[in-house]
Design an enzyme around this catalytic site. Structure first.
Site, PDB file in Angstrom:
ATOM      1  N   ARG A  69      67.180  37.689  24.477  1.00  0.00           N
ATOM      2  CA  ARG A  69      68.214  38.666  24.826  1.00  0.00           C
ATOM      3  C   ARG A  69      67.656  40.073  24.633  1.00  0.00           C
ATOM      4  NH1 ARG A  69      71.472  39.060  21.305  1.00  0.00           N
ATOM      5  NH2 ARG A  69      70.785  37.462  19.848  1.00  0.00           N
ATOM      6  N   TYR A  81      66.434  34.844  31.586  1.00  0.00           N
ATOM      7  CA  TYR A  81      66.446  34.193  30.277  1.00  0.00           C
ATOM      8  C   TYR A  81      67.847  33.926  29.721  1.00  0.00           C
ATOM      9  CZ  TYR A  81      65.584  32.552  25.755  1.00  0.00           C
ATOM     10  OH  TYR A  81      65.585  31.721  24.669  1.00  0.00           O
ATOM     11  N   GLY A  82      68.061  32.738  29.284  1.00  0.00           N
ATOM     12  CA  GLY A  82      69.211  32.280  28.496  1.00  0.00           C
ATOM     13  C   GLY A  82      70.398  33.214  28.403  1.00  0.00           C
ATOM     14  N   LYS A 112      77.099  34.183  25.911  1.00  0.00           N
ATOM     15  CA  LYS A 112      77.357  35.367  25.105  1.00  0.00           C
ATOM     16  C   LYS A 112      78.208  36.383  25.874  1.00  0.00           C
ATOM     17  CE  LYS A 112      75.611  33.590  21.626  1.00  0.00           C
ATOM     18  NZ  LYS A 112      74.324  33.236  21.243  1.00  0.00           N
ATOM     19  N   HIS A 129      80.946  33.945  16.910  1.00  0.00           N
ATOM     20  CA  HIS A 129      79.598  33.373  16.982  1.00  0.00           C
ATOM     21  C   HIS A 129      79.458  32.358  15.851  1.00  0.00           C
ATOM     22  CE1 HIS A 129      74.951  34.290  17.154  1.00  0.00           C
ATOM     23  NE2 HIS A 129      75.269  33.257  17.911  1.00  0.00           N
ATOM     24  N   SER A 163      71.829  34.985  15.214  1.00  0.00           N
ATOM     25  CA  SER A 163      70.971  34.176  16.071  1.00  0.00           C
ATOM     26  C   SER A 163      69.752  33.672  15.316  1.00  0.00           C
ATOM     27  CB  SER A 163      70.520  35.023  17.261  1.00  0.00           C
ATOM     28  OG  SER A 163      71.658  35.508  17.937  1.00  0.00           O
ATOM     29  N   CYS A 171      69.521  31.645  12.850  1.00  0.00           N
ATOM     30  CA  CYS A 171      69.686  31.616  11.389  1.00  0.00           C
ATOM     31  C   CYS A 171      70.332  30.319  10.905  1.00  0.00           C
ATOM     32  CB  CYS A 171      70.486  32.817  10.914  1.00  0.00           C
ATOM     33  SG  CYS A 171      69.554  34.355  11.057  1.00  0.00           S
ATOM     34  N   THR A 202      72.815  25.683  14.574  1.00  0.00           N
ATOM     35  CA  THR A 202      72.616  24.362  15.178  1.00  0.00           C
ATOM     36  C   THR A 202      72.241  23.356  14.093  1.00  0.00           C
ATOM     37  OG1 THR A 202      71.883  25.438  17.198  1.00  0.00           O
ATOM     38  CG2 THR A 202      71.335  23.117  16.956  1.00  0.00           C
ATOM     39  N   ASN A 203      71.379  23.797  13.180  1.00  0.00           N
ATOM     40  CA  ASN A 203      70.952  22.898  12.111  1.00  0.00           C
ATOM     41  C   ASN A 203      72.100  22.481  11.213  1.00  0.00           C
ATOM     42  OD1 ASN A 203      67.764  22.476  11.668  1.00  0.00           O
ATOM     43  ND2 ASN A 203      68.190  24.295  12.884  1.00  0.00           N
ATOM     44  N   ASP A 224      77.491  27.043  18.343  1.00  0.00           N
ATOM     45  CA  ASP A 224      77.190  28.460  18.609  1.00  0.00           C
ATOM     46  C   ASP A 224      78.439  29.335  18.753  1.00  0.00           C
ATOM     47  OD1 ASP A 224      75.074  30.410  19.059  1.00  0.00           O
ATOM     48  OD2 ASP A 224      75.714  30.497  21.146  1.00  0.00           O
ATOM     49  N   SER A 235      61.655  29.762  22.028  1.00  0.00           N
ATOM     50  CA  SER A 235      61.745  28.709  23.050  1.00  0.00           C
ATOM     51  C   SER A 235      62.938  27.817  22.727  1.00  0.00           C
ATOM     52  CB  SER A 235      60.453  27.902  23.098  1.00  0.00           C
ATOM     53  OG  SER A 235      60.121  27.394  21.825  1.00  0.00           O
ATOM     54  N   ARG A 236      63.521  27.211  23.759  1.00  0.00           N
ATOM     55  CA  ARG A 236      64.820  26.549  23.561  1.00  0.00           C
ATOM     56  C   ARG A 236      64.938  25.266  24.362  1.00  0.00           C
ATOM     57  NH1 ARG A 236      69.217  29.695  20.830  1.00  0.00           N
ATOM     58  NH2 ARG A 236      68.101  31.512  20.056  1.00  0.00           N
ATOM     59  N   ARG A 275      70.010  35.601   6.860  1.00  0.00           N
ATOM     60  CA  ARG A 275      68.660  35.417   6.352  1.00  0.00           C
ATOM     61  C   ARG A 275      68.383  36.567   5.419  1.00  0.00           C
ATOM     62  NH1 ARG A 275      64.376  32.497   9.071  1.00  0.00           N
ATOM     63  NH2 ARG A 275      65.609  31.437  10.656  1.00  0.00           N
ATOM     64  N   TYR A 278      68.436  22.808   5.115  1.00  0.00           N
ATOM     65  CA  TYR A 278      68.672  21.700   6.058  1.00  0.00           C
ATOM     66  C   TYR A 278      69.674  20.696   5.476  1.00  0.00           C
ATOM     67  CZ  TYR A 278      64.723  23.965   8.303  1.00  0.00           C
ATOM     68  OH  TYR A 278      63.920  24.891   8.896  1.00  0.00           O
ATOM     69  N   GLY A 279      69.305  19.389   5.404  1.00  0.00           N
ATOM     70  CA  GLY A 279      70.250  18.361   4.942  1.00  0.00           C
ATOM     71  C   GLY A 279      70.800  18.640   3.556  1.00  0.00           C
TER      72      GLY A 279
HETATM   73  P1  GTP Z   1      71.160  30.681  17.904  1.00  0.00           P
HETATM   74  O1  GTP Z   1      71.142  29.531  18.849  1.00  0.00           O
HETATM   75  O2  GTP Z   1      70.100  31.697  18.205  1.00  0.00           O
HETATM   76  O3  GTP Z   1      72.496  31.332  17.772  1.00  0.00           O
HETATM   77  O4  GTP Z   1      70.662  30.152  16.470  1.00  0.00           O
HETATM   78  P2  GTP Z   1      71.177  29.143  15.353  1.00  0.00           P
HETATM   79  O5  GTP Z   1      71.954  29.909  14.341  1.00  0.00           O
HETATM   80  O6  GTP Z   1      71.816  27.943  15.944  1.00  0.00           O
HETATM   81  O7  GTP Z   1      69.807  28.763  14.630  1.00  0.00           O
HETATM   82  P3  GTP Z   1      69.087  27.355  14.436  1.00  0.00           P
HETATM   83  O8  GTP Z   1      69.935  26.329  13.749  1.00  0.00           O
HETATM   84  O9  GTP Z   1      68.508  26.943  15.732  1.00  0.00           O
HETATM   85  O10 GTP Z   1      67.918  27.729  13.427  1.00  0.00           O
HETATM   86  C1  GTP Z   1      66.937  28.671  13.684  1.00  0.00           C
HETATM   87  C2  GTP Z   1      65.744  28.487  12.784  1.00  0.00           C
HETATM   88  O11 GTP Z   1      66.132  28.481  11.412  1.00  0.00           O
HETATM   89  C3  GTP Z   1      65.019  27.177  13.050  1.00  0.00           C
HETATM   90  O12 GTP Z   1      63.636  27.429  13.101  1.00  0.00           O
HETATM   91  C4  GTP Z   1      65.365  26.344  11.856  1.00  0.00           C
HETATM   92  O13 GTP Z   1      64.367  25.419  11.562  1.00  0.00           O
HETATM   93  C5  GTP Z   1      65.583  27.365  10.747  1.00  0.00           C
HETATM   94  N1  GTP Z   1      66.560  26.852   9.747  1.00  0.00           N
HETATM   95  C6  GTP Z   1      67.771  26.298  10.022  1.00  0.00           C
HETATM   96  N2  GTP Z   1      68.398  25.900   8.886  1.00  0.00           N
HETATM   97  C7  GTP Z   1      67.560  26.212   7.874  1.00  0.00           C
HETATM   98  C8  GTP Z   1      67.655  26.063   6.451  1.00  0.00           C
HETATM   99  O14 GTP Z   1      68.617  25.545   5.898  1.00  0.00           O
HETATM  100  N3  GTP Z   1      66.597  26.539   5.731  1.00  0.00           N
HETATM  101  C9  GTP Z   1      65.510  27.124   6.310  1.00  0.00           C
HETATM  102  N4  GTP Z   1      64.527  27.545   5.527  1.00  0.00           N
HETATM  103  N5  GTP Z   1      65.398  27.271   7.648  1.00  0.00           N
HETATM  104  C10 GTP Z   1      66.403  26.829   8.413  1.00  0.00           C
HETATM  105  C1  SPV Z   2      71.575  33.620  20.424  1.00  0.00           C
HETATM  106  O1  SPV Z   2      70.673  34.446  20.632  1.00  0.00           O
HETATM  107  O2  SPV Z   2      72.438  33.779  19.529  1.00  0.00           O
HETATM  108  C2  SPV Z   2      71.634  32.371  21.218  1.00  0.00           C
HETATM  109  C3  SPV Z   2      70.742  32.240  22.362  1.00  0.00           C
HETATM  110  O3  SPV Z   2      72.440  31.503  20.926  1.00  0.00           O
HETATM  111  S1  SPV Z   2      71.260  33.133  23.758  1.00  0.00           S
HETATM  112  O4  SPV Z   2      72.050  32.240  24.604  1.00  0.00           O
HETATM  113  O5  SPV Z   2      70.051  33.559  24.450  1.00  0.00           O
HETATM  114  O6  SPV Z   2      72.068  34.251  23.346  1.00  0.00           O
HETATM  115 MN    MN Z   3      73.829  32.188  19.270  1.00  0.00          MN
END
Ligand code: GTP
Ligand code: SPV
Ligand code: MN
Length: 586
Positions: free
Chosen positions: A69, A197-198, A206, A226, A248, A250, A253-254, A275, A366-367, A398, A491-492
């Site tokens: 973006r 791009y996305g 968005k 968000h 974003s 941060c 998704t995880n 998201d 990359s996505r 973060r 993570y978990g």
């Molecule tokens: P957008 O799609 O951009 O809105 O992002 P998002 O908030 O969904 O982020 P996503 O879950 O894809 O995580 C982004 C990065 O953060 C990845 O590289 C993950 O591996 C890392 N990450 C996610 N959860 C954790 C966590 O609990 N600890 C750490 N250290 N890294 C994490």
């Molecule tokens: C973000 O940047 O928060 C995303 C990816 O979820 S995008 O769709 O490119 O905004």
């Molecule tokens: Mn997002």
């Protein structure tokens, strides 16, 4: 051609301006998908991946200067600058349309224009809204097919109404000088040019579901956020829902797809969304959240069987990969995938890459674009027309230092303050420097379609309308030690924090009052089975420590951010004062 004359008239206007060779009216059928995929393969807009290993999966590479973006080229176009507020780039609508008209003129000559009707939320839901995107990119069409409910279903929902968001996208020359992403909240319109791009071009996401929707939401009395939405099931089978806003890349998704470790038997996380959340007051007076999207556009790097098993299982088929690396056997690879890098592969730029290469093989932003329905832990409520009832809102970012693992706001007003003053290190999801701490209120800094002081006011007003508003929390998975390593395994293991959050919502556990909010008693964070990860009660104490001196600096920065606004809600100023007092600053 469609029957809705508002669409057909608009398409006529746009084609008079952009001069495409052909117009394709998207219906969302399987035959159409095959036809468009074949066409994209012919023009190299898509590459076919290994159909035995990754059935239905394709690969796309964007231009090298077009990988994220672009916040500096994103505009809110309202009659006055004050409506957009100090945190948005603003253009006066007439001036914006003039610039855009020049850029769009003849931009589709020699190209095909696609008209994509789509829904946000499922048909018939009270949350449901219609958009139509006009684009000259097949990649956009095929992504929108995954990210939204598109085609005939949207036309059926719309009928002969004029109530739809008009999104216009053209790739243009893909140069930054000619790139603009403009939003016209009063016109329900988005014009985007110069990117492929996305978030710049999937206008449902968005642009509509956050920037325009946040504006609509204020007028109509709901929220567009968000946020991920997840259901946490306890061993008794009870499910509580949490919505969490992280900036974003941060961890939304995880967290949304979290797999609890073995020691947490009986707990389970169900994904509702990863998201975006649209949130409304339900008939029962609680807040109900719905995921308006139908797919995930997730960050690839760092996604592995260990970090996000459910995402890895989701993307085994029918997925479009963008800007990852491609192996000689036409599978995909990225940094942090948890498997050895290939001896050699093609990197995101299209160049040969070997294990000795210094550059990253996959772009950090990359996505994958993948259907939500394929997620093994998709909640059975994910398409429920009224959404899911929210027990807790979580804000997170973060922060290598300062922000504790988790704390709870004292009240709704305090929670809004915590969200309004949150900060996070920038990531590769937007162009610009990575790793710089910036204020990102409610993870909406780049996505709020109007003046953020009014957005805060809207949150405060909404809280007053709910008898038992969700409790509000702050989390930070990213604190680092002296060596720069993450202290918390994340993570978990984040399930342990979610459990405390829900226990607080259910009044099952007490907490410690601190200057910044309620902190957990360290022993109330379940550490069963964590010793192997090197996490002890001492680690938790460190992660929950509040460094008063550092917080005094923090509030100075919060204060200077809030100074940007000329008419902040009094509640926020009062919360800042209370925080100062609790920190001993007068
Ligand atoms: P957008 O799609 O951009 O809105 O992002 P998002 O908030 O969904 O982020 P996503 O879950 O894809 O995580 C982004 C990065 O953060 C990845 O590289 C993950 O591996 C890392 N990450 C996610 N959860 C954790 C966590 O609990 N600890 C750490 N250290 N890294 C994490
Ligand atoms: C973000 O940047 O928060 C995303 C990816 O979820 S995008 O769709 O490119 O905004
Ligand atoms: Mn997002």
């Amino acid at each position: 051609m469609y029957k809705n004359s508002y669409i057909t008239n608009w398409v006529k206007d746009v084609s008079d301006l952009t001069k495409p060779d052909n117009i394709v009216w998207i219906d969302g059928s399987a035959a159409e998908k095959s036809r468009l995929t074949a066409e994209a393969l012919r023009t190299n807009e898509l590459l076919e991946l290994n159909q035995e290993k990754l059935p239905g999966c394709y690969y796309h590479r964007t231009a090298i200067n077009d990988v994220a973006r672009v916040e500096h080229l994103t505009f809110i176009c309202t009659p006055t600058k004050a409506e957009a507020g100090p945190t948005n780039n603003w253009l006066e609508p007439k001036a914006a349309y003039q610039k855009l008209t020049k850029l769009f003129a003849g931009s589709m000559r020699g190209r095909t224009m696609y008209v994509i009707p789509y829904l946000m939320c499922s048909a018939g839901s009270p949350f449901c809204k219609v958009g139509v995107e006009i684009t000259d990119s097949i990649y956009v069409v095929l992504n929108m097919r995954i990210m939204t409910r598109m085609g005939q279903v949207a036309l059926d929902q719309l009928g002969d109404s004029n109530d739809f968001v008009r999104g216009l996208h053209a790739k243009g020359d893909l140069s930054e000088e000619h790139r603009m992403i403009c939003h016209f909240p009063q016109d329900n319109a988005i014009w985007s040019i110069g990117s492929g791009y996305g978030g710049n071009v999937l206008l449902s996401k968005k642009c509509f579901a956050l920037r325009l929707a946040s504006y609509m939401a204020r007028n109509e009395g709901w929220l567009a956020e968000h946020m991920l939405i997840l259901g946490l099931e306890n061993p008794k089978g009870e499910v509580s829902y949490i919505a969490a806003a992280f900036p974003s890349a941060c961890g939304k998704t995880n967290l949304a797809m979290l797999v609890p470790p073995l020691s947490q038997a009986g707990y389970k996380v169900w994904t509702v969304g990863d998201d975006i959340a649209w949130v409304r007051i339900g008939e029962d007076g609680r807040l109900w959240a719905s995921n308006p999207e139908a797919g995930f556009f997730g960050v690839a790097p760092g996604t592995s069987m260990k970090s996000n098993l459910n995402a890895m299982l989701t993307i085994q088929k029918n997925t479009i990969f963008t800007n990852v690396a491609v192996t000689p056997e036409k599978t995909v690879w990225w940094e942090g995938m948890g498997v050895e890098p290939p001896q050699n592969c093609t990197d995101w730029r299209g160049n040969p890459w070997t294990q000795a290469s210094k550059e990253k093989a996959a772009h950090p932003n990359s996505r994958f674009t993948t259907p939500a329905s394929q997620c093994p832990v998709i909640s059975k409520e994910w398409e429920s027309p009224h959404g899911v009832p929210i027990s807790a809102f979580v804000f997170g970012g973060r922060r290598a230092k300062l922000a504790p693992l988790v704390y709870q706001a004292y009240s709704w007003e305090h929670g809004v303050f915590v969200g309004a003053t949150m900060a996070s290190e920038t990531t590769a999801a937007a162009s610009g420097k990575v790793g710089v701490v910036r204020r990102d209120p409610m993870a909406m800094l780049p996505f709020c379609g109007y003046n953020m002081q009014d957005y805060f006011r809207h949150w405060l007003a909404l809280g007053k309308k709910i008898k038992n508003p969700p409790k509000i929390f702050s989390v930070n998975w990213f604190r680092t030690n002296a060596e720069g390593k993450f202290i918390w395994p994340g993570y978990g293991e984040n399930i342990r924090v979610l459990k405390w959050i829900i226990a607080r919502c259910n009044n099952e556990v007490s907490a410690v009052e601190s200057a910044i909010g309620y902190l957990p008693k360290p022993e109330d964070i379940d550490l069963t089975g964590l010793a192997a990860e090197g996490v002890t009660l001492e680690t938790i104490k460190e992660l929950l420590s509040v460094d008063t001196k550092a917080w005094v600096d923090e509030i100075k920065d919060q204060n200077s951010f809030l100074q940007k606004f000329d008419n902040l809600p009094a509640e926020l100023i009062s919360e800042l004062d209370k925080l100062k007092k609790r920190l001993g600053v007068f």
